[in-house]
Design a protein around this motif. Structure first.
Motif, short mmCIF file in Angstrom:
data_model
loop_
_atom_site.label_atom_id
_atom_site.label_comp_id
_atom_site.label_asym_id
_atom_site.label_seq_id
_atom_site.Cartn_x
_atom_site.Cartn_y
_atom_site.Cartn_z
N SER A 110 0.83 -1.21 0.00
CA SER A 110 0.00 0.00 0.00
C SER A 110 0.86 1.26 0.00
O SER A 110 0.52 2.25 -0.65
CB SER A 110 -0.92 0.01 1.22
OG SER A 110 -1.73 -1.14 1.26
N LEU A 111 1.98 1.22 0.72
CA LEU A 111 2.88 2.37 0.72
C LEU A 111 3.51 2.57 -0.65
O LEU A 111 3.67 3.71 -1.12
CB LEU A 111 3.97 2.17 1.78
CG LEU A 111 5.00 3.29 1.90
CD1 LEU A 111 4.32 4.60 2.28
CD2 LEU A 111 6.08 2.94 2.92
N TYR A 112 3.85 1.48 -1.33
CA TYR A 112 4.41 1.58 -2.68
C TYR A 112 3.40 2.22 -3.64
O TYR A 112 3.74 3.13 -4.42
CB TYR A 112 4.80 0.19 -3.18
CG TYR A 112 5.20 0.14 -4.64
CD1 TYR A 112 6.49 0.49 -5.04
CD2 TYR A 112 4.29 -0.26 -5.61
CE1 TYR A 112 6.85 0.44 -6.38
CE2 TYR A 112 4.64 -0.31 -6.95
CZ TYR A 112 5.93 0.04 -7.32
OH TYR A 112 6.28 0.00 -8.65
N ILE A 113 2.14 1.79 -3.55
CA ILE A 113 1.10 2.37 -4.40
C ILE A 113 0.89 3.84 -4.06
O ILE A 113 0.69 4.68 -4.96
CB ILE A 113 -0.20 1.57 -4.24
CG1 ILE A 113 -0.01 0.15 -4.80
CG2 ILE A 113 -1.36 2.26 -4.94
CD1 ILE A 113 -1.20 -0.75 -4.60
N VAL A 139 14.36 6.34 -3.91
CA VAL A 139 13.27 7.00 -3.17
C VAL A 139 12.31 5.97 -2.60
O VAL A 139 11.92 6.03 -1.42
CB VAL A 139 12.53 7.99 -4.09
CG1 VAL A 139 11.25 8.49 -3.42
CG2 VAL A 139 13.43 9.16 -4.44
N GLU A 140 11.93 4.98 -3.39
CA GLU A 140 10.97 3.98 -2.94
C GLU A 140 11.55 3.13 -1.81
O GLU A 140 10.87 2.87 -0.80
CB GLU A 140 10.55 3.11 -4.11
CG GLU A 140 9.74 3.86 -5.16
CD GLU A 140 9.66 3.11 -6.47
OE1 GLU A 140 10.16 1.96 -6.53
OE2 GLU A 140 9.10 3.65 -7.44
N VAL A 141 12.81 2.69 -1.96
CA VAL A 141 13.41 1.85 -0.92
C VAL A 141 13.57 2.63 0.38
O VAL A 141 13.25 2.14 1.47
CB VAL A 141 14.77 1.31 -1.41
CG1 VAL A 141 15.51 0.64 -0.26
CG2 VAL A 141 14.57 0.32 -2.54
N VAL A 142 14.05 3.87 0.28
CA VAL A 142 14.26 4.68 1.49
C VAL A 142 12.95 4.94 2.21
O VAL A 142 12.86 4.83 3.45
CB VAL A 142 14.97 6.00 1.12
CG1 VAL A 142 14.95 6.96 2.31
CG2 VAL A 142 16.40 5.73 0.70
N LEU A 143 11.89 5.27 1.48
CA LEU A 143 10.61 5.56 2.11
C LEU A 143 10.04 4.32 2.80
O LEU A 143 9.55 4.39 3.94
CB LEU A 143 9.62 6.08 1.07
CG LEU A 143 9.84 7.51 0.57
CD1 LEU A 143 8.84 7.86 -0.50
CD2 LEU A 143 9.76 8.50 1.73
N VAL A 214 22.43 -3.41 -8.06
CA VAL A 214 22.27 -2.85 -6.72
C VAL A 214 21.37 -3.75 -5.87
O VAL A 214 21.65 -4.01 -4.69
CB VAL A 214 21.68 -1.43 -6.81
CG1 VAL A 214 21.37 -0.88 -5.43
CG2 VAL A 214 22.65 -0.51 -7.54
N SER A 215 20.28 -4.25 -6.45
CA SER A 215 19.38 -5.13 -5.72
C SER A 215 20.07 -6.42 -5.30
O SER A 215 19.86 -6.91 -4.18
CB SER A 215 18.15 -5.45 -6.59
OG SER A 215 17.47 -4.28 -6.96
N ALA A 216 20.89 -6.97 -6.19
CA ALA A 216 21.61 -8.20 -5.86
C ALA A 216 22.56 -7.98 -4.68
O ALA A 216 22.66 -8.83 -3.79
CB ALA A 216 22.38 -8.69 -7.09
N ALA A 266 11.19 -4.12 0.39
CA ALA A 266 11.34 -2.82 -0.26
C ALA A 266 12.13 -2.94 -1.55
O ALA A 266 11.75 -2.36 -2.59
CB ALA A 266 12.02 -1.84 0.70
N VAL A 267 13.21 -3.70 -1.53
CA VAL A 267 14.03 -3.86 -2.74
C VAL A 267 13.25 -4.60 -3.81
O VAL A 267 13.25 -4.20 -4.99
CB VAL A 267 15.34 -4.60 -2.39
CG1 VAL A 267 16.09 -4.99 -3.66
CG2 VAL A 267 16.22 -3.71 -1.52
#
Length: 349
Positions: A110-113, A139-143, A214-216, A266-267
């Motif tokens: 829900s936060l991602y949306i 931005v998305e990962v940090v939030l 970066v994700s890996a 998050a990732v």
């Protein structure tokens, strides 16, 4: 005269046929449940390798130098998502002692949306889609991680330190995020809303190679200490009181595990999008194949099941159905049915 026993009625042919049909199925389930974990892991690993090879090299036509790297990028993204979602869901269920709950219950999806909706509403859909992928990812990962860190810190450092209250607050915040997102979506232009809808479904077709690296790195940095703590996870699965009695710092360990779950989710969500019920699906199958709470066996089994499901499912959708639908839609459908089944069955363990 001595009484004679009445002759037994002949068995019903339909009943005999039904029993004969159910015995092999029951025998197969028992064999799967009692199979050695190494054999199960070996079979799943072989299935994963086969699915990857078929996905990479089946129906390989045209410019091989262009098609093969794109397929390899998609496979790498699917494997990373299988690791991140599978491990995070398994850890979350171990900490909460509940096989229905998943990290998405805390409001991450829900936060991602909400983040995507707020960006499109305040800036524009064109600006969001044309922004650097690394900036969006950061931005998305940090939030999402900041949200979970503040929530966990507030819940575990106050006077009331209850994991059940934490879950309740997560559910309420998730509902709040969805409601606010729905309000913003009703106020925006229809053309921007159509573009926004594409961001709400997980997609492995447009993964940025830089984000993949970066994700890996992040997922590997989280999973290594998780694997080292696999024996501690076995103790946590026995309950809070028993874990404290054997010397486990329950509060500190739970905080670290929840933060690890937050970072993994998050990732994964920032990389490909939300997959709400995928973790529930693969972890439930993992528990069926591995009886018990041995995380040294559960972790690889869950990861391999996720890899087979993603790579094999994407292979079927692309080669058989010709991109007729998105894989996330099928996963959500199957996972939703499983969620309802577990809920009705009362599997709150």
């Amino acid at each position: 005269m001595p009484e004679t026993a009445a002759p037994a009625a002949p068995p019903d042919p339909a009943e005999v046929a039904g029993k004969g049909a159910t015995r092999p199925a029951a025998s197969l389930r028992n064999r799967i449940r009692t199979a050695p974990p190494r054999l199960v892991i070996g079979i799943l690993a072989a299935a994963t390798v086969a699915a990857v090879v078929f996905f990479l090299f089946s129906d390989l036509k045209g410019n091989v130098g262009y098609v093969l790297p794109r397929r390899a990028l998609k496979v790498a993204a699917m494997l990373l998502v299988a690791v991140a979602v599978g491990v995070s869901t398994l850890l979350f269920q171990t900490v909460t002692a509940n096989r229905i709950l998943t990290p998405s219950i805390m409001g991450f999806d829900s936060l991602y949306i909400l983040v995507q909706t707020a960006l499109v509403f305040t800036v524009s859909a064109a600006a969001v889609t044309s922004a650097p992928p690394t900036l969006q990812f950061a931005v998305e990962v940090v939030l999402m991680v900041a949200f979970s860190a503040l929530l966990y810190r507030w819940m575990f450092t106050g006077a009331t330190r209850s994991l059940h209250l934490l879950l309740l607050v997560g559910i309420i915040l998730g509902s709040l995020f969805r409601g606010f997102s729905s309000l913003l979506q009703r106020l925006m232009e229809p053309s921007e809303f159509i573009i926004l809808q594409d961001l709400f479904f997980a997609s492995f077709n447009n993964v940025d190679p830089a984000l993949l690296g970066v994700s890996a790195v992040i997922i590997g940095a989280v999973c290594i200490p998780v694997w080292r703590a696999r024996h501690t996870l076995d103790v946590l699965a026995l309950g809070r009181d028993l874990a404290i009695n054997v010397g486990v710092d329950h509060r500190r360990v739970v905080m670290r595990i929840l933060l690890a779950c937050s970072l993994l989710v998050a990732v994964s969500t920032a990389l490909v999008g939300p997959v709400t019920f995928f973790g529930l699906l693969v972890v439930s199958l993992g528990y069926q194949l591995c009886r018990g709470f041995n995380h040294a066996r559960l972790i690889p089994i869950v990861v391999l099941i996720g890899a087979v499901a993603l790579v094999g499912g994407q292979l079927i959708l692309e080669r058989v159905f010709g991109f007729a639908t998105a894989l996330s839609v099928v996963i959500e459908f199957a996972g939703g049915i499983l969620f309802l089944y577990l809920l009705l069955k009362g599997s709150l363990k």
